[in-house]
Structures are given as structure tokens and as C-alpha cells.
Design a protein around this motif. Structure first.
Motif, PDB file in Angstrom:
ATOM      1  N   PRO A   1       3.818  -7.132  -6.708  1.00 37.81           N
ATOM      2  CA  PRO A   1       2.774  -6.931  -5.809  1.00 37.81           C
ATOM      3  C   PRO A   1       2.287  -5.775  -5.981  1.00 37.81           C
ATOM      4  O   PRO A   1       1.067  -5.302  -5.248  1.00 37.81           O
ATOM      5  CB  PRO A   1       3.399  -6.989  -3.899  1.00 37.81           C
ATOM      6  N   ILE A   2       2.824  -4.363  -6.458  1.00 36.05           N
ATOM      7  CA  ILE A   2       2.469  -3.293  -6.435  1.00 36.05           C
ATOM      8  C   ILE A   2       1.417  -3.214  -7.350  1.00 36.05           C
ATOM      9  O   ILE A   2       0.545  -2.433  -7.261  1.00 36.05           O
ATOM     10  CB  ILE A   2       4.166  -2.591  -6.651  1.00 36.05           C
TER      11      ILE A   2
ATOM     12  N   SER B   1      -0.347  -5.791  -8.789  1.00 33.89           N
ATOM     13  CA  SER B   1      -1.756  -6.013  -8.824  1.00 33.89           C
ATOM     14  C   SER B   1      -2.227  -4.974  -7.613  1.00 33.89           C
ATOM     15  O   SER B   1      -3.645  -4.912  -7.524  1.00 33.89           O
ATOM     16  CB  SER B   1      -1.007  -7.266  -7.363  1.00 33.89           C
ATOM     17  N   ALA B   2      -1.684  -4.110  -6.696  1.00 33.84           N
ATOM     18  CA  ALA B   2      -2.389  -3.493  -6.048  1.00 33.84           C
ATOM     19  C   ALA B   2      -2.762  -1.872  -6.862  1.00 33.84           C
ATOM     20  O   ALA B   2      -3.736  -1.937  -7.348  1.00 33.84           O
ATOM     21  CB  ALA B   2      -1.785  -2.673  -4.571  1.00 33.84           C
TER      22      ALA B   2
ATOM     23  N   ILE C   1      -3.709  -2.494 -10.504  1.00 29.45           N
ATOM     24  CA  ILE C   1      -4.496  -3.267 -11.644  1.00 29.45           C
ATOM     25  C   ILE C   1      -6.154  -2.512 -11.221  1.00 29.45           C
ATOM     26  O   ILE C   1      -6.608  -2.336 -12.077  1.00 29.45           O
ATOM     27  CB  ILE C   1      -4.302  -4.932 -11.829  1.00 29.45           C
ATOM     28  N   PRO C   2      -6.161  -2.776  -9.296  1.00 29.14           N
ATOM     29  CA  PRO C   2      -7.756  -3.065  -9.348  1.00 29.14           C
ATOM     30  C   PRO C   2      -8.264  -0.621  -9.814  1.00 29.14           C
ATOM     31  O   PRO C   2      -8.913  -0.834  -9.694  1.00 29.14           O
ATOM     32  CB  PRO C   2      -8.324  -3.631  -8.711  1.00 29.14           C
TER      33      PRO C   2
ATOM     34  N   ASP D   1      -8.454  -0.104 -13.471  1.00 25.49           N
ATOM     35  CA  ASP D   1      -9.468  -0.788 -13.595  1.00 25.49           C
ATOM     36  C   ASP D   1     -10.707   0.160 -13.496  1.00 25.49           C
ATOM     37  O   ASP D   1     -11.081   0.452 -14.186  1.00 25.49           O
ATOM     38  CB  ASP D   1      -9.546  -1.864 -12.970  1.00 25.49           C
TER      39      ASP D   1
ATOM     40  N   VAL E   1      -0.139  -8.231 -17.300  1.00 28.44           N
ATOM     41  CA  VAL E   1       0.419  -7.973 -16.416  1.00 28.44           C
ATOM     42  C   VAL E   1       2.160  -8.687 -17.604  1.00 28.44           C
ATOM     43  O   VAL E   1       1.394  -9.212 -17.851  1.00 28.44           O
ATOM     44  CB  VAL E   1       0.816  -8.679 -14.680  1.00 28.44           C
TER      45      VAL E   1
ATOM     46  N   MET F   1      -9.466  -9.168  -9.058  1.00 34.24           N
ATOM     47  CA  MET F   1      -9.466  -7.892  -8.451  1.00 34.24           C
ATOM     48  C   MET F   1      -9.947  -7.334  -7.487  1.00 34.24           C
ATOM     49  O   MET F   1     -10.236  -5.624  -7.087  1.00 34.24           O
ATOM     50  CB  MET F   1     -10.592  -6.839  -9.784  1.00 34.24           C
TER      51      MET F   1
ATOM     52  N   GLN G   1      -2.588  -7.402   0.653  1.00 33.59           N
ATOM     53  CA  GLN G   1      -3.508  -6.853  -0.719  1.00 33.59           C
ATOM     54  C   GLN G   1      -4.808  -6.386  -0.286  1.00 33.59           C
ATOM     55  O   GLN G   1      -5.693  -5.896  -0.576  1.00 33.59           O
ATOM     56  CB  GLN G   1      -3.087  -6.308  -2.145  1.00 33.59           C
TER      57      GLN G   1
END
Lengths: 307, 529, 273, 326
Positions: free
Chosen positions: B379-380, B382-383, B385-386, B389, B397, C34, C56
Motif C-alpha cells: 500500500p505504501i 502504491s501511494a 509511485i504517483p 512519477d 512494482v 496513478m 489511498q
């Protein structure tokens, strides 16, 4: 009968051997060093010694040979994780899993078979439609989700049942997991029973029974049930396999101390002897249950002879 | 040594502790604890397992030479009454308790400790506790099969033990965990021991239903007068957080470890709010970067990553405030923690600038190995990554299981990984992990090599003055901040829900679930009989 | 009459799922991966966030929409692999017989002996989590039924006049199998395939629950459901919508399979387990 | 033909509901059977003779149902009786033997039990007594070693033995009417005669009337005193069996008789082939208008294609349904 049993047992040997080979090969290619699952310690000497001690440096075929040789004596090896004999670990888990699976199957039979009967006796009626909607829904729901909802409802909101664990082994601990696990075989049994009964209801001997002046209830009780049992039994036999698979999920969800949760734990922690042992035991149990069902066929249907 | 209050205590936790103080402990009752880390105990032979899960029951069943004192934030003597140090800080002479009885009724002597430590050093078994016992002189020789007994351990008399160490360290940090529990010399060798373990702890073994629970009952001859309080302890294995939540709300268990989501939920629930107990644990969560991967070899890139991630936002929103922002490596609870240090600010522009300086104006791509762990895994990632970016860095991942991740981290087979690593309780040992002499598989997972850092840590190890040592360690820690071998994410805030009738919970910064159970008691409102 | 309702409702549900998957980029409000914005974390369903947001801050509606792609890919592709393996083995075994038939039979027995979820679990453990592993794990473990049916029909068709005629005409084995045998057994195989897709979607969810599912950040319904399970008491919308998506899709596939069976394979109504 | 008939069927119509419409699978069926009489119903398969029998015993199941007419048993109308009352008659007063003795017996139940059920159902016997009676019943149908055979399952018996069991079941309660629907079709020719003989003797002993249904006119004429011939859901001729052979009146009957190999007439016919009736039996859903036999009839005229013929009384006794009967 005895010769039939012996012959059937002999027939399962190739299957068992193939499973052994498959499981062995599958986990020989597993990534990650085996020793690392035993210890954080990085002393290369210790690692080397351990590998040697466990024969992990031998060529694959030698390892397979000694594995099979040990299996033949009922020795599933020693767990990397607990350093206990896998046989002992599985033995302790066997009873809860058996309880769970048989309770789930009992639930499936007690609800599913009558449901199928009721539906078949009034085909096309509202009862039939409802029963089949229940059955298809039961097949379409994710099991762990259902378990959670049941847990939430019956343990937390209503407070009728404990939400987890094996407790002292009492029945109330068994109910929620067994129902969760039993829902899909229940649904399948309802459908199979309905189809079987519908088919049997058109059989000539049912017409004969009616021509004798029997009420429909008696026709069903005296003539349809036993014949339907053969088909129901076939479904059950196949369902045991799926049940053992699903038990992995249900046991994990309800903290049920069975072989399923042992398997998941061992898989996640790379405890290969325990994984191999658990899978083998599950397969053996499945084969045994199907053997039992083959024997039951003969009890129910005299046409089947064990020649 | 200089000590700081170890536990960063939430007001609620304090209040709970305060009320516990005020009441007279009740004798009797059953304590129902949970083991939340997985769906089984590894083994009843506590020497074989280093999982936090197993130590939960071991705290009731076994005792080691030292024990962790949560209030003081350090290990203190448990099986010995006093220790004298001589030989330039290397020789420790322990005056052992003469009132400690094993659960079979036999009194513990120095022989049992020697036997237990020798057992742990059996090289053919690779007991994980060996890495602690190895600090005793001659232990490594036993492990390698070159000696039968550890030469550095000497029995003076039944209750006096002399221990010679290989380096100048505080043995407390080495001999307080259950991995070095003391077994009865005679019984421990038997096959039956693993079925029915015998220890020195306040509770004795009754039954173990594998995958379900361990039941223990009061050991009447426990050496602390009047203790333990409870008649019985049941440690239930409950790996599934959702199930634990239901069981706790349903009052079926007395303690439950909370994840971030439940932490928020419990805080928002008037009935449950009062049950929350929290402590800063000595674990640092971070993203490790492989210096062998070209972009990460550049310090500016590593710093850029620290700038690019809005760490505070992740902690408050995703981790739900169930963590403390990491400034550098050493956790808040470390004696060498420097309060003056500020964490990396969230500054994407600065990150972009650093990347440009390092020669990556349009960013780069890397593979990020992670486990599923909700607090320091997927989860971390995933948060993050943007966020990466936005500065042009693309992260791919690669998800693996925790066991595989541990392997990956040790072997260096990664471009980046996210992990949670013990950064205490001994700050010296924690920083030693970044010493260039520490091999990567040991704990130098980012293969960090820096001569200045080595020097600081070495000097700290030699320093006799505790204040001086702290100062050196602070410097080393600050150097780590600057070098940024990792993305400093957070220090874990361990959170446990405790039913109002369970008293005496200790705020253990090494692992909140590890409770000295002899101090716990339940009042009469407990629904358990 | 009821049978047709099966077909219509089932077909409609399945078609809807497919459509949602295909049109995901147009249906979704935000990017499912994203567009995490922690400032909007855990909003309950509203006009802005139809299905709410996750922890999230991602739009659950968009994730469910995109999740259709992953979940249906898993269902369809893995079942396709199963069907191809099953037909290839069963057809050839039934047609050629002999030692090959014995080999296929042994393989089928082996597959039947290992519960497929456990087999898939073992394969996932070896391959590691991820979409490809999942497709392989689910695609290799559920072909025994198809194989049995294909073998049985090949056996019975082999002796039929038109097949023998084809042999006499000098058609190759492969051509006979593809043109004469295959079309005649397609009915039951399509039925099994439809039902198999449903169980693959469920297996994906189960494996996600066990921590061996699709590799994020791409959402699958199973992984969404699995991740949301802890918040079932506090943020139920997290699990309700992916749960519903799974339920309706699998329900649709099951109904469709039943309906197809009534049309394509009327005589085997009761034989299936 | 003395006194009231045992069973009397009057203008019976049997409907077939195919979901969208109802069609008459049989109509205008009328006949009477007296006590102890043997009556035959003959026709090709699909002509409606079996469903007529099922209507008599009250076993029509959807999509078939009685669409009109009256069935009287001992002067009492039974077609609208409650299910329970019908069950009292069924098996007890009216019994039935089916064509295929293999499938007509429950494969997973011992034959003795299947006979014993009759005594439990209708005579209020306990299972113990009923099993005893079942042995006797088996003995009465000349099954050797009946004490052993009661425990056998149907698959362990030969076809002939199975049909004996069926007869034992049917006659167990001494019914007044026995409906035998193609009782020997599935059996070997050699066994057929034995079974027919057995059935006839037993019924004669008990005064049980027989309604014999068959496609085999020769067999029926041999067993029965009177014969009705059905064609496409209607009875086209009803005569004494001797008469029907000698002077078949309806063109269809004539065709049937002509197609039979006749005992003693071989010399006359020489080796000429048996005659066959040209054409096929029409499907229920596409019965032709007028006389249903008209497409196959050599004598058919316009009236045959439009007007349904009435049933005429023949001077020599008997009934016929034909515009042009002899």
C-alpha cells in the motif's frame, strides 16, 4: 469386496507416486535458499553444514529417492521451520480439518439435499425458483467474504456464536466455519439433487410405483431417494476435493487449526517439507474418501458389483 | 549510560498505566492474549524460533538471564541478582537467583545456563540465538565443532557464573530475548521436552493446539513474591486482522494488535477509544536503494527521492498516524536520538533539481521489490509511485512474499526494496549495520560503505564515557541522514487494543505484544472465567 | 421458460461485465492507479465518489471498472488455457486411444486427486504473485473435466459413420479431429468453460485473500476485496462494491452456463457435478 | 355381458398441452369392459392406446390431461376423484403391467420388497407379514425358489422372471381390472407365450378383467374376447376378436389383418409377402381433418377428408368409425 478394495488401493498407487513427484519437483525449483527459512544467521559455514546434514547438496534424483523411501515409512521429513517431524505436525492438525470438512459436508447434505428435493417435486414453482436462486448465489459468492459477513452477523451483532478459533473443540466453534465452507457444496448438492430427482421422477419404475397407488411422498421415500443417492454421492465425492481446497481459506479466516492453515503458513514461510507433507496428506485423504464413496455405491446400488 | 524515557506514551496509555497503579491487583482470572503474526506458533522449542509471535507465549513460559524493562527502556537482570564487571569490561560475574524453580520443581543453577547456551551454539542445528551467544568467548568454536563447551562460561559455584565476552558490549542486549531462554539441563535434552516444555516463567505449560492456541496456568513457585496474578493465560493465534477485530469487539479476547485502518476506527469509536495503547517501537521503515544500480549510486538521487515523497501525508493518511516520521535511522526511543534533527522536507522542486544535477533531468525507471505488508509494503509503494512519477521517476512494482523479500534483501538482488528493520534497542548495534565491515547478508542490506561513518561507529564502540558514545552515535546518525542510503519513512508506532479489565500492560518498545505477564491482572469485570 | 430467463439474465450480467472492462477508460472517472490522492482518502459513496474512495484516496468506482479488466482476463484466459489443454488431451486420447489414452487418463486422475485451489496455491508459491503466475496457476489446474468430456465424446464419435467416412476419404487425423469431432463436442465444452470462468474469478479472490493474488497496483476485484476486509466494520463500501462485482459476474456466468447447458447439452443435465 | 360393466369409458378426450395450445391426443374414446372379461386395445405406437390406459388408472402427467368424457368404475365416476381416493383404487382394484420389465422395476430395491409394498399399502400389513405374502405371490407366478428370489434385485433376474414379478405385483391385491400395456413386447418370443398364458390363467382364476394393450393384433385377438382398434387417437373399430379377423370392417383394420401371417393360411397365401399399409401414422399435432386415416386409405373420398365419421353399429355386432365401412 476385499479384493476390490485391494485392487482399488493398488490403482491409487501410481496417482500417489505422481503427486509425490509433482510436489517434489515443484518445490525443488522454489526460489530462496532453504536454509534461510530456518535461520537469519548468515554464517556460511553453518549454512553449508546444514545443507549437508539435510542432504540438500545431493543431486535431485538422490534426494527424491530418499524422500520416497522415507515416505514409505510414514516419515514426511522434518519441518524447516519448527524442526518437528512433519508427520507429527500434520497428525495434530488432521482432526480439526476432518471435523470441519465433515461438518461442512453434513451442513451441505442437511440443507442442500432437501432443498433439491423440494425444488424437484414442484418444478417451475416459486419454491423451485427460490431454491435455485439460493443455490446459484451460494456458488457465486467469494467464501472469505461470506465468512466475514457471517462472523460479523452471528458473532458480533447477534452474539450467538464465537467468532474464531477452535476453543475447547466445542460445537459452537465449529458452526460458522462449517457453514461458510458448506455453502458451495450445499448449493451444488441442491442442484444435483434437483436434477437427479427430476430425472428419476420420469423413470418407468416411478410410474410403476404410482400405479401401485402410492402417494407422492411414498414414491419419493421408497423409490426416488435411494436412486437419487447414487448421483448425489458422485457429486459429494467430487466436492470433497473442492472442500479441502476451500478449507485453506476458511481455516485461515477463522483461525481454525487445520491442515489448510498449516499449508498456507508453510507456503508463505517456505517450509517445503511441511508444504509437501500437507499436500500429500490432502491428496491421500481425498483418494481415501473417494474410495469410501466407491464402496458406498455398492451398498446403495446393488447393480454395482465388485468383481 | 544515559537514559531517556523510552516509551513515547500517548496520554491514554499513561492514564491506563496510572489507574493500574492505583488499584490493588486482583488474584485469579484468565488473561486472553492474541498472537497476531501468522496462523501458528513456530515451535514449542523457543530456541529454534525468532518470530515475535512465539515470544508472546515464551514470556509466560520462559525466562532469560536478562529481561526487558519497559519503564526503564533497557534490559535488566532477571535470573541474576547482581553482576560485577571486570577484565576491562569483558568479564561479567553473575550472582544468580537461588529461588528460581523450573516447572518440574527443580531449582535453577549455573549449570542450566551453561547447558542452555551450549545448546544454542550447536552448529548442526543453527539456532537463531547463536548470534547473541556468539558474543561469549569460545562460543564460535563450539558452533564450528572445534570445542565441546563454551570456554568463556565458568561455573564458580551453583549460583555464581562467570562470562567472558569477546567485545565490550552490554550483555543485557544479548541475553534478554526468549531466544536465549534458560532450559532445565536434564529435561531440555529429552524428546518429550518439545511436547511439554518446561521453563522458569511465571506460568507453566498446559496445552498447545497447533494453529489455535496455547494454554498456560499459574506456576506457584515463581520467584517474584505474590506473582503472577492470573490463574491462567490463553494465547490465541489470530493472524487475520478482520477476525481479530470482531473477536475483540465481541469481548472474546483481551488484547488485539491494531493495523492502521483499525487504529483509526478504534479512535473514532467512543467505546473502543479507551482501549488503545501505543508505543514507539524500535523499528525503522525505509526504502533501501541498491548503490550498484546506477542512478542510486549518486547521493543526490537518493536525496531527491527523500524530497519527492510526501512522507508526512502518507503517514497521516495511509498509515493513519500509526507511525512516527523517521528523521534518520535511529528511532525516537533510541538513547542517541537527536531531537534537533529535522526530517527531509516534501519538496518536489528540490527533488527535480537534484535529479537534474545528477544527470537525470527526465528521471529514470527502477524496480521496487516489496511485500504485501500493509504498514511497510505494497500500500505504501502504491501511494509513493504517483509521487515519484511527478518528478519523472517511474517505479515498477515487484511483489514477493515476506520470506522471499528477506532473502532478496540479504542477497542484494534488488534495485530498491521497502522493509522494516530493527533499529534498536541497542543504538550501537543498530548503527553497526551500516558499517562497511558488516556484510550485506548480516544487516547491511544497502551495502553501505563510508569511511567517516565507520570511524564514528568504531570510536563509539571504544568509548567508555556514555555521553561521549551518544554524541558519536548522533554524529553517525546525522551522517546517515545526509548520505540517505534509504528513503527514511517512519518508526513504527505499535498499537494494541486492551480490554478495560486487563491491567498492568507495559509499553514495550521492542515489541508491544511482549508482556511480562506476571505483572498483568484482570479485574472482576472480565467476561472470562 | 425459466431456462430462458437463466440465459438472458446470465448473458446480460456477463455482457455487462465484459462491456465495462472494454470501456473502462471511458467509464472510469480517474486513473485507477496513478490518481491516488491521500487527501481524499476513505470518502464514503457520494455524488463525486460514486462508490467512495479507498484508503489511498483512489476512486473505487474507477477501480471496480478497471478491475473488470483484470478479473475477466483472469477468468477468461485461464479458462481458455484449461479448455485448450482439456480438449487437446481429451480429444487426442479418445481418438487415438492406446498408450496415449493411458497417459492422459493418468494425468487426469492426478489432476482430480489434487484439489485445484491447493494446486494453484502451490504453483503461485513457486512462481510468486502476479497476473502471469495467476493465469498459469489457474490455467493449469482445472482442465480435467473438459478433458473427460472431450475424451468421452471423441470415443463415441470415433465410431460414427461420418467420421469413419472421413477416414476412408483419407483425411488426416488432425483434420478429422478439428472438423469432424471438435464441432460435435463444443456444446458441453462451452458449458464447462462458462462455469469454469466463474470459478476462476472466485479462485482469484481466494488466492488474493491468501496473499498470492494479482500483483498491484493494478486492481482486481479479488485483491480489492481482500485488501478491504479489515475495514468491513468501519468502511464497508470498500468491500461491498468489488464483492458485488464478483458476485454478479460469477452469478451471471453460472446462470449463463446453466442456460447454455439446457440448449447445448440437454441430455447431461444431471450428470454434471 | 351381464349386469353393469366393470369399467365404462364414455367419450373420453385426452389433451396434450404443448405450452401454447392444447391438442387432443385422443378423443371420442368409448368402450366397456365387464367383470372377468378380456378386452384388447390395438394400434400402432403413438395412436393413443397407452395414454388411454394411463387415463384409466389416473396416471396422466402433464403435459397430458383428461380433457373431457367420463370414466366409470363399477358405475362410479372416477375421473374427478380426489388423489387419495384414486390411490385406493390404483393397484388395489385396478392394476397395471408395463412394457419394459427392466426399467419398470426399481433397480435398487429387492423384488420381494417391491411386491410386499402392495400389501403394506392396501392391506395394512406389517412389512414382516408383507414379505411373507410376497414369497407366496412369487410362488403363484411360478418363480422357482421364491424364498430366495425375494431378496434378488431386478438385474439379477431374466426378462421373463422380471415380468412374472410385475404380474405378481399387479395381481397382489386381487384387482378387478388388470391393464397390461404391451406386457411381452420386450421379451423373447418363447417366453412371450408363457407369460401371456400365466397372466390369462391367473386372471381367470381370480375373475380379473384384462385390458390388453398391444400393437400386435394377432396376440390380442388370441387372448381377448373383444378387440378395439385405435388409429390416431380414435377408436376406429370394436368387434369380437373372431369377427375382426374374419370380416374386418374399417380399412385400417383390414390393413392390419392383411399384414398378419395367419395360422393355417400359409398354404393359400403361399410365399407372397405380407401386405403393408402404405404411409405413416400422422403426428398428434398434425392430425388430418375428417377421417384421420384418409391420407393412407385406398377408399378415401371427399367426405373422408372433411367430415369426421360417426361410430356406426354393425349388424353383425360391434362398432366401426368409417364413412365407407362394409
Amino acid at each position: 469386496m476385499l479384493s476390490f478394495l485391494i485392487r482399488r488401493l493398488l490403482q491409487t498407487i501410481p496417482t500417489v507416486l505422481a503427486v509425490v513427484l509433482l510436489v517434489f519437483v515443484l518445490f525443488s525449483v522454489v526460489p530462496g535458499s532453504i536454509v534461510s527459512s530456518m535461520s537469519d544467521d548468515s554464517d556460511p559455514q553453518v549454512e553449508l553444514r546444514l545443507k549437508k546434514q539435510r542432504g540438500l547438496d545431493d543431486p535431485v534424483y538422490v534426494r527424491f529417492g530418499s524422500y520416497v523411501a522415507k515416505l514409505a515409512t510414514g516419515d514426511f521429513g522434518t519441518s524447516f521451520r519448527t524442526r518437528e517431524p512433519v508427520t507429527a505436525m500434520i497428525a495434530k492438525r488432521a482432526w480439526p480439518t476432518l471435523q470441519l470438512i465433515f461438518a461442512a459436508m453434513a451442513f451441505a447434505i442437511v440443507i442442500g439435499v432437501p432443498l433439491g428435493f423440494i425444488a424437484a417435486l414442484q418444478p417451475g414453482s416459486i419454491v423451485d425458483t427460490l431454491a435455485m436462486v439460493v443455490a446459484v448465489s451460494g456458488l457465486s459468492i467469494a467464501k472469505f467474504w461470506l465468512g466475514l459477513v457471517l462472523m460479523y452477523l452471528f458473532a458480533l451483532k447477534l452474539g450467538w456464536l464465537p467468532s474464531f478459533g477452535y476453543g475447547d473443540g466445542g460445537l459452537k466453534y465449529l458452526l460458522l466455519p462449517a457453514v461458510t465452507l458448506g455453502v458451495s457444496p450445499m448449493a451444488l448438492l441442491a442442484r444435483t439433487t434437483r436434477a437427479a430427482v427430476l430425472e428419476i421422477m420420469t423413470a418407468d419404475f416411478v410410474r410403476t410405483a404410482r400405479s401401485k397407488g402410492m402417494s407422492e411422498t411414498r414414491v419419493v421415500k421408497w423409490h426416488v431417494m435411494r436412486n437419487a443417492l447414487v448421483l448425489i454421492l458422485t457429486t459429494m465425492g467430487l466436492q470433497f476435493g473442492a472442500l479441502m481446497g476451500q478449507a485453506v481459506v476458511v481455516e485461515k479466516l477463522f483461525s481454525w487449526p487445520g491442515i489448510g492453515s498449516l499449508l498456507v503458513d508453510s507456503v508463505l514461510q517456505r517450509d517445503i517439507p511441511a508444504v509437501q507433507g500437507s499436500i500429500l496428506v490432502v491428496v491421500l485423504a481425498f483418494l481415501a474418501i473417494n474410495l469410501l464413496i466407491d464402496v458406498l455405491y455398492g451398498v446403495i446400488d446393488p447393480r454395482i458389483r465388485y468383481a | 549510560m544515559m537514559f531517556r524515557m523510552f516509551a513515547i506514551v500517548a496520554g491514554l496509555g499513561l492514564a491506563l498505566a496510572a489507574t493500574a497503579e492505583a488499584q490493588t491487583p486482583r488474584k485469579g482470572g484468565t488473561i486472553r492474549m492474541t498472537a497476531p503474526y501468522g496462523s501458528s506458533f513456530t515451535s514449542l522449542d523457543i530456541h529454534t524460533t525468532q518470530r515475535a509471535q512465539d515470544e508472546i507465549y515464551a514470556k509466560a513460559l520462559h525466562r532469560s538471564l536478562y529481561i526487558w524493562n519497559s519503564a526503564e527502556g533497557k534490559p535488566v537482570l532477571e535470573l541474576a541478582k547482581e553482576v560485577t564487571v571486570s577484565g576491562g569490561g569483558l568479564v561479567h560475574t553473575f550472582k544468580l537467583r537461588d529461588d528460581a524453580y523450573f516447572h518440574n520443581g527443580r531449582k535453577m543453577t549455573a549449570d542450566d545456563i551453561i547447558w542452555s547456551y551450549n545448546r544454542i551454539m550447536d552448529g548442526t542445528k543453527a539456532y537463531p540465538g547463536a548470534r547473541f551467544v556468539r558474543v561469549i568467548e569460545g562460543a564460535a568454536a563450539v558452533e564450528k565443532g572445534q570445542a565441546k563447551e563454551i570456554s568463556g562460561l565458568k561455573k564458580i559455584d551453583d549460583f555464581t557464573l562467570e562470562m567472558k565476552l569477546t567485545e565490550k558490549v552490554d550483555p543485557g542486549f544479548y541475553f534478554f530475548t526468549a531466544l536465549t531462554s534458560i532450559y532445565p539441563a536434564d529435561e531440555g535434552a529429552k524428546e518429550s521436552f518439545i511436547q511439554k516444555p518446561i521453563g522458569l516463567g511465571p506460568f507453566k505449560f498446559v496445552e498447545h493446539v497447533p494453529g489455535s492456541r496455547i494454554v498456560l496456568e499459574r506456576w506457584d513457585r515463581f520467584y517474584k513474591p505474590g506473582k503472577p496474578y492470573a490463574d491462567k493465560i490463553i494465547v490465541s493465534i489470530m493472524g487475520e486482522a478482520a477476525a481479530r477485530d470482531v473477536a475483540f469487539r465481541n469481548k472474546e479476547i483481551d488484547t488485539s494488535v491494531l493495523g492502521p485502518a483499525q487504529y483509526v476506527a478504534y479512535q473514532a469509536d467512543a467505546d473502543l477509544k479507551g482501549t488503545i495503547v501505543e508505543v514507539a517501537e524500535v523499528f525503522t521503515r525505509y526504502m533501501g536503494m541498491n548503490p550498484a544500480f546506477k542512478p542510486f549510486a549518486d547521493k543526490r538521487v537518493r536525496q531527491a527521492i527523500n524530497y519527492a515523497i510526501d512522507t508526512d501525508l502518507i503517514i497521516s493518511k495511509l498509515v493513519k498516524g500509526k507511525a512516527y516520521r523517521a528523521t534518520s535511522w535511529l528511532p525516537l526511543t533510541a538513547p542517541a536520538y537527536d531531537k534537533a534533527m529535522k526530517p527531509y522536507a516534501y519538496d518536489p522542486a528540490k527533488a527535480k533539481q537534484l535529479l537534474t544535477e545528477a544527470g537525470y533531468p527526465s528521471g529514470f525507471e527502477f524496480e521496487w521489490t516489496t511485500s504485501q505488508n500493509e504498514s511497510w509494503g505494497l500500500p505504501i509503494v502504491s501511494a509513493v509511485i504517483p509521487m515519484l512519477d511527478k518528478v519523472g521517476i517511474k517505479a515498477k512494482v515487484k511483489q514477493v512474499e515476506t520470506a522471499v523479500l528477506a532473502e532478496v534483501v540479504r542477497s542484494g538482488d534488488y534495485q530498491a526494496f521497502i522493509y522494516s528493520q530493527a533499529s534498536g534497542p541497542d543504538p550501537q548495534a543498530a548503527l553497526k549495520c551500516f558499517h562497511s565491515s558488516t556484510p550485506q547478508p548480516a544487516c547491511n542490506y544497502t551495502n553501505f560503505k563510508n569511511a567517516d561513518f565507520d570511524k564514528l561507529v568504531d570510536e563509539a564502540g571504544q568509548a567508555d564515557d556514555p555521553a561521549k558514545r551518544v554524541q558519536l552515535l548522533q554524529k553517525a546518525n546525522a551522517l546517515l541522514y545526509e548520505e540517505a542510503p534509504v528513503w527514511f519513512f517512519n518508526y513504527n508506532k505499535a498499537v494494541m487494543a486492551v480490554q478495560p479489565w486487563l491491567k498492568g500492560i507495559q509499553l514495550n518498545a521492542t515489541e508491544l505484544t511482549h508482556q511480562n505477564v506476571e505483572d498483568l491482572w484482570v479485574d472482576e469485570t472480565s467476561p472470562a472465567k | 421458460m425459466k431456462l430462458r430467463a437463466n440465459l438472458i439474465i446470465g448473458g446480460a450480467l456477463f455482457a455487462l461485465a465484459i462491456l465495462v472492462g472494454l470501456l473502462a477508460p471511458w467509464l472510469a472517472h480517474t486513473d485507477p492507479v496513478m490518481d491516488a490522492n491521500l487527501l481524499n482518502a476513505e470518502e464514503p459513496p457520494s455524488w463525486t465518489w460514486w462508490f467512495g474512495t479507498d484508503d489511498q484516496g483512489r476512486d473505487i468506482y474507477s477501480r471496480v471498472v478497471y478491475g473488470a479488466r483484470v478479473s475477466l482476463t483472469v477468468g477468461i484466459i485461464s479458462q481458455l488455457i484449461n479448455s485448450i489443454i482439456g480438449v487437446a488431451l481429451g480429444l487426442s486420447a479418445g481418438y487415438w486411444g492406446g498408450w496415449w489414452d493411458d497417459v492422459v487418463n493418468a494425468l487426469t486422475n492426478l489432476m482430480l486427486a489434487i484439489p485445484s485451489l491447493i494446486f494453484a496455491l502451490a504453483i503461485m508459491a513457486v512462481l510468486g504473485p502476479g497476473l502471469t503466475s495467476l493465469l498459469i496457476a489457474l490455467g493449469l489446474t482445472n482442465w480435467s473435466f473438459t478433458c473427460r468430456i472431450a475424451r468421452a465424446s471423441a470415443l463415441s464419435l470415433r465410431s460414427q459413420g461420418y467420421v469413419q467416412a472421413a477416414t476412408v476419404l483419407g483425411y488426416g487425423d488432425l483434420r478429422i479431429m478439428m472438423t469432424q469431432l471438435l464441432p460435435n463436442m463444443l456444446g458441453p465444452i462451452v458449458v464447462i468453460g462458462t462455469l469454469g470462468m466463474g470459478s476462476a474469478v472466485l479462485s482469484e479472490a481466494a488466492l488474493s485473500f491468501l496473499g498470492l493474488g494479482v500483483r498491484p497496483p493494478f486492481p482486481s476485484w479479488g485483491s480489492m476485496l481482500s485488501e478491504a476486509r479489515e475495514q468491513i466494520t468501519t468502511a464497508p463500501w470498500l468491500s461491498v462494491f468489488p464483492g458485488l462485482a464478483i458476485f454478479l459476474t460469477v452469478l451471471g456466468l453460472n446462470l449463463l452456463g446453466d442456460g447454455l447447458r439446457d440448449i447445448l447439452d440437454p441430455q447431461s443435465r444431471s450428470r454434471r457435478a | 355381458m351381464t349386469g353393469a360393466p366393470l369399467i365404462e369409458v364414455e367419450d373420453l378426450r385426452i389433451d396434450l398441452d404443448d405450452g401454447s395450445r392444447r391438442v387432443a391426443a385422443a378423443e371420442g374414446i368409448s368402450f366397456r369392459i365387464s367383470r372377468g372379461e378380456t378386452f384388447g386395445l390395438v394400434g400402432e405406437s403413438g395412436c393413443g392406446k397407452s395414454i388411454t390406459a394411463l387415463a384409466l388408472i389416473g396416471l396422466l402427467r402433464p403435459p397430458l390431461s383428461i380433457g373431457g368424457g367420463v370414466i366409470r368404475f363399477e358405475g362410479r365416476e372416477i375421473q374427478h376423484l380426489s388423489a387419495a381416493k384414486q390411490r385406493d383404487l390404483r393397484g388395489n382394484r385396478i392394476a397395471m403391467i408395463f412394457q419394459e420389465p427392466m426399467t419398470a422395476l426399481n433397480p435398487v430395491s429387492p423384488v420381494g420388497r417391491q411386491i410386499a409394498e402392495m400389501f403394506v399399502l392396501h392391506k395394512g400389513k406389517s412389512w414382516r407379514e408383507a414379505n411373507q405374502l410376497a414369497v407366496e405371490a412369487l410362488a403363484s407366478v411360478r418363480v422357482p425358489a421364491p424364498e430366495r428370489r425375494v431378496n434378488d434385485y431386478p438385474h439379477q433376474l431374466s426378462g421373463g422372471m422380471r415380468q412374472r414379478v410385475m404380474i405378481a405385483i399387479a395381481l397382489a391385491c386381487g384387482p378387478d381390472l388388470l391393464i397390461a400395456d404391451e406386457p411381452t413386447t420386450a421379451l423373447d418370443v418363447t417366453v412371450q407365450a408363457e407369460i401371456i398364458e400365466l397372466m390369462r390363467n391367473l386372471c381367470a382364476e381370480r375373475g380379473t378383467a384384462i385390458l390388453m394393450i398391444s400393437h400386435d393384433l394377432g396376440l390380442v385377438a388370441n387372448v381377448c374376447r373383444r378387440v378395439a382398434v385405435m388409429y390416431a387417437g380414435r377408436i376406429v373399430e370394436e368387434r369380437g376378436s373372431a369377427d375382426i379377423f374374419r370380416t374386418p370392417s374399417h380399412p385400417y383394420t383390414q390393413g392390419l389383418v392383411a399384414s398378419l401371417p395367419r395360422l393355417g393360411s400359409r398354404a393359400a397365401l403361399g410365399r407372397t409377402r405380407l401386405k403393408e399399409i402404405a404411409g405413416v401414422v400422422p403426428a398428434i399435432t398434425s392430425f388430418p381433418d375428417g377421417c384421420r386415416f384418409n391420407p393412407r386409405c385406398a377408399h378415401a373420398t371427399d367426405i373422408c377428408r372433411t367430415v369426421v365419421p360417426e361410430t356406426d353399429l354393425l349388424e353383425a355386432g360391434g362398432l366401426v368409425r368409417c364413412h365407407h365401412h362394409a
